[in-house]
Scaffold this motif. Structure first.
Motif, PDB file in Angstrom:
ATOM      1  N   GLY A 187       0.805  -1.225   0.000  1.00 51.21           N
ATOM      2  CA  GLY A 187       0.000   0.000   0.000  1.00 51.21           C
ATOM      3  C   GLY A 187       0.839   1.277   0.000  1.00 51.21           C
ATOM      4  N   ARG A 188       2.172   1.153   0.046  1.00 48.87           N
ATOM      5  CA  ARG A 188       3.021   2.359   0.046  1.00 48.87           C
ATOM      6  C   ARG A 188       3.605   2.571  -1.346  1.00 48.87           C
ATOM      7  N   GLU A 189       3.419   3.792  -1.826  1.00 49.07           N
ATOM      8  CA  GLU A 189       3.923   4.091  -3.171  1.00 49.07           C
ATOM      9  C   GLU A 189       5.439   4.019  -3.212  1.00 49.07           C
ATOM     10  N   LEU A 190       5.961   3.563  -4.352  1.00 54.25           N
ATOM     11  CA  LEU A 190       7.408   3.416  -4.489  1.00 54.25           C
ATOM     12  C   LEU A 190       8.004   4.654  -5.146  1.00 54.25           C
ATOM     13  N   GLU A 191       9.052   5.161  -4.505  1.00 52.65           N
ATOM     14  CA  GLU A 191       9.692   6.379  -5.001  1.00 52.65           C
ATOM     15  C   GLU A 191      11.030   6.064  -5.684  1.00 52.65           C
ATOM     16  N   ASP A 192      11.773   5.126  -5.124  1.00 49.66           N
ATOM     17  CA  ASP A 192      13.090   4.810  -5.660  1.00 49.66           C
ATOM     18  C   ASP A 192      13.542   3.438  -5.168  1.00 49.66           C
ATOM     19  N   PRO A 225      17.940   6.221  -9.225  1.00 51.17           N
ATOM     20  CA  PRO A 225      17.087   7.351  -8.834  1.00 51.17           C
ATOM     21  C   PRO A 225      17.437   8.617  -9.605  1.00 51.17           C
ATOM     22  N   ARG A 226      16.455   9.502  -9.740  1.00 54.32           N
ATOM     23  CA  ARG A 226      16.768  10.800 -10.333  1.00 54.32           C
ATOM     24  C   ARG A 226      17.669  11.549  -9.342  1.00 54.32           C
ATOM     25  N   ARG A 236      20.908   9.112  -0.605  1.00 57.08           N
ATOM     26  CA  ARG A 236      20.702   7.722  -1.022  1.00 57.08           C
ATOM     27  C   ARG A 236      21.989   7.150  -1.607  1.00 57.08           C
ATOM     28  N   LEU A 237      22.688   7.981  -2.404  1.00 60.17           N
ATOM     29  CA  LEU A 237      23.950   7.521  -2.993  1.00 60.17           C
ATOM     30  C   LEU A 237      25.060   7.495  -1.933  1.00 60.17           C
ATOM     31  N   SER A 238      24.887   8.334  -0.926  1.00 59.36           N
ATOM     32  CA  SER A 238      25.830   8.321   0.187  1.00 59.36           C
ATOM     33  C   SER A 238      25.749   6.982   0.896  1.00 59.36           C
TER      34      SER A 238
END
Ligand code: SF4
Length: 426
Positions: A29-34, A79-80, A112-114
């Motif tokens: 139920g949680r939208e995926l962002e990355d 990810p963007r 995120r890349l960190s």
């Protein structure tokens, strides 16, 4: 929503019917962002996945059962990139010549890349949502560019008057179980001297959640803002080395590990001998140029016995001008281990200018030009850090194109041992 880029054969993902191009919409139920959502939300043994298939606007829902030991086998799009909120005078992107790959013209600063790749981030562009995710997903350790703990100096370094104070920010994360590797890019007259010493003290006093700190001398290109910032001279680097070694000695005595490290470049510019390997701890910041030479020596020592079939071979080793003076410390033992002759080829950077001396920024065409005229070599080794995942150098020349233009076989290497495991064909 995130897109699938590849699916492993015989995997759970393939069993569900996921294919490259599938749009993953939500999990539980949680939208995926990355990729973070995908990896963390699918860590449960059972979850509900909603997705869309390429060319089909319908949404499908499936209950997925994933035994703990099994991977889903699905790779998703990167990810963007998160844009940076700062304007550091030493910014590499600001100092780029025109005509480089697009991705090199984007100032990215991405927690995120960190977490995933160990890229340093300043955390100045975090929104509440990002802070919540770091804590919820326990993104630890993070690699953080601190530069200075004094908020005024830090805002000056980052050219960002909105930058939050770093110590309370780190404290908030540490209170939720996050740890940090930190770096200080040292610029003379700005965050060296007493500012540097205070920053080292503050980070040490922060406690064991700051796992390490490195001091890296600021590096500029021909295109940098030289009216605003300069590189440190040998005396300034020597003072920084002294501050690092003082902090390391204290940490070693009190905590049993050195904790504070100077980049190889700092020692080189200071004309001070590199510390021995045992003073680099577990080489946590080797990707940041901290302990690279000692790490390479370790790799050669550990891999030496497996390197066969190189006796009498003549091998060219390409590097940037900064590592040139240090490289014999690695190539000597390598020559003893293999029986080959290694000849160093220090290539000047004609894209960013000669003051950019790191091997990682060497353009492919400069290496090609340097190798083209050489005769009698059995092999050329190129520095692995100057090639991206697509096999491209910073000027978009490919390794394959370079190889086709030079009179010897070429291998890309990060540790020397990696490139010499397979002997050349007889
Ligand atoms: S933090 Fe500074 S150096 Fe890094 S991308 Fe942003 S402006 Fe450039």
């Amino acid at each position: 929503m995130i897109k699938v880029t590849s699916v492993l054969h015989d995997s759970i993902g393939e069993g569900i019917g996921l294919v490259p191009g599938t749009e993953l919409i939500s999990v539980g139920g949680r939208e995926l962002e990355d990729f973070l959502d995908w990896e963390f939300l699918t860590a449960d043994e059972e979850f509900t996945l909603v997705y869309r298939q390429p060319g089909d606007s319908s949404e499908y829902e499936v209950e997925v059962e994933r035994p703990v030991e099994e991977q889903i086998g699905v790779a998703v799009e990167p990810p963007r990139i998160r844009r940076c909120a700062n304007r550091c005078d030493f910014c590499f992107v600001e100092g780029n010549p025109d005509g480089l790959r697009d991705v090199l013209s984007i100032r990215d600063d991405d927690y995120r890349l960190s977490f995933r790749y160990g890229n340093f981030a300043t955390l100045t562009n975090l929104k509440q949502h990002d802070t919540d995710r770091i804590i919820e997903y326990r993104l630890s350790p993070l690699y953080v560019s601190v530069h200075a703990t004094d908020p005024v100096v830090r805002r000056w370094v980052l050219r960002n008057p909105q930058a939050a104070e770093i110590l309370p920010q780190l404290r908030h994360f540490a209170d939720h179980g996050i740890q940090f590797h930190t770096q200080i890019v040292m610029a003379p007259g700005i965050n060296d001297g007493e500012v540097l010493r205070q920053t080292l003290r503050d980070l040490y006093d922060f406690g064991p959640d700051v796992l390490s700190v490195s001091v890296v001398p600021v590096g500029l290109t021909e295109f940098s803002k030289h009216h605003l910032i300069r590189e440190p001279d040998d005396v300034e680097c020597k003072r920084a080395v002294a501050a690092v070694e003082e902090a390391a000695a204290r940490a070693l005595a009190e905590r049993g590990e050195p904790w504070a490290y100077g980049a190889d470049e700092l020692y080189l510019r200071a004309k001070v001998e590199l510390p021995p390997a045992e003073l680099y701890g577990s080489f946590d910041q080797v990707e940041n140029g901290v302990g690279s030479v000692r790490w390479l020596q370790e790799q050669v020592r550990e891999g030496a016995e497996e390197l066969r079939g190189w006796t009498g071979r003549r091998i060219a080793v390409v590097t940037g001008t900064s590592m040139g003076p240090l490289m014999p410390m690695v190539l000597g033992p390598l020559s003893e281990a293999t029986g080959a002759t290694f000849e160093l080829l220090q290539v000047e950077n004609d894209l960013f200018g000669p003051r950019v001396t790191t091997a990682g920024l060497l353009p492919g065409h400069a290496m090609r030009d340097a190798l083209q005229g050489l005769q009698g070599f059995d092999l050329a080794l190129l520095p692995g850090e100057c090639v991206n995942d697509d096999g491209l150098f910073i000027d978009s020349l490919s390794v394959a194109a370079l190889s086709a233009d030079v009179p010897m076989p070429v291998r890309v290497s990060k540790t020397f041992v990696d490139a010499l495991m397979e002997p050349l064909a007889a």
